[in-house]
Design an enzyme around this catalytic site. Structure first.
Site: not given
Ligand SMILES: CC(C)(COP(=O)(O)OP(=O)(O)OC[C@H]1O[C@@H](n2cnc3c(N)ncnc32)[C@H](O)[C@@H]1OP(=O)(O)O)[C@@H](O)C(=O)NCCC(=O)NCCS
Length: 151
Positions: A109, A121
């Site tokens: 989710e 995802y």
């Molecule tokens: C979602 C989350 C876990 C991603 O972690 P991250 O370490 O920043 O992600 P990555 O650097 O591995 O990025 C992987 C891909 O995710 C997407 N992505 C991550 N952050 C993004 C942003 N701010 N805007 C757009 N795309 C994004 C992109 O597709 C990215 O690939 P790219 O960098 O090659 O474009 C992080 O932003 C987070 O912790 N967010 C808050 C908590 C949350 O929402 N968790 C999910 C709950 S279901």
């Protein structure tokens, strides 16, 4: 940042992840009891730290719910460590564990308004299959249910 090391999330990591959880999820953050419960249930949880050691950068968990079905319980990366591949590394490790366990479908989710997480995802083949209205409380945000089938 260099290379990230993934290790098992142990009970002593809970205190360290709570401020990250509070910062990222606010009123919808998980309580210590929820983390204890996940670990007690034997779910597969990981923490990401810098390769040379140091503070927790992120964490994620997977629950195998049925013999061939798993749920991504959470995935979170500290705000100042985001967008450097930590989320990708965590998700890949969860999916590798799901494959090892013979999982056919992995579900999750995600908040309907959480574009960054949905993009992450989608990169790994998750597709939207439904909506749970008002799933996140108290904000009353809808959850999108996403599923990825093993090839
Ligand atoms: C979602 C989350 C876990 C991603 O972690 P991250 O370490 O920043 O992600 P990555 O650097 O591995 O990025 C992987 C891909 O995710 C997407 N992505 C991550 N952050 C993004 C942003 N701010 N805007 C757009 N795309 C994004 C992109 O597709 C990215 O690939 P790219 O960098 O090659 O474009 C992080 O932003 C987070 O912790 N967010 C808050 C908590 C949350 O929402 N968790 C999910 C709950 S279901």
């Amino acid at each position: 940042m260099g290379v990230v090391r993934l290790g098992r999330f142990r009970w002593w990591h809970i205190d360290e992840v709570l401020p990250i959880e509070a910062d990222l999820f606010g009123a919808e953050q998980w309580s210590p009891a929820m983390f204890w419960n996940e670990l007690a249930n034997g779910h597969f949880y990981l923490v990401a730290t810098p390769d040379g050691g140091g503070r927790v950068l992120g964490y994620a968990g997977l629950a195998v719910a049925a013999p061939d079905e798993a749920w991504v319980q959470n995935i979170a990366v500290a705000r100042d460590a985001q967008r450097r591949g930590v989320g990708r590394a965590l998700l890949e490790a969860l999916l590798a564990e799901a494959a090892r366990r013979g999982v056919r479908s992995t579900l999750l989710e995600v908040a309907a308004n959480n574009g960054p997480a949905q993009r992450l995802y989608a990169t790994y083949g998750f597709e939207p299959i439904g909506v749970r209205r008002g799933y996140y409380q108290p904000s009353n945000t809808d959850a999108l249910v996403m599923r990825r089938d093993q090839d």
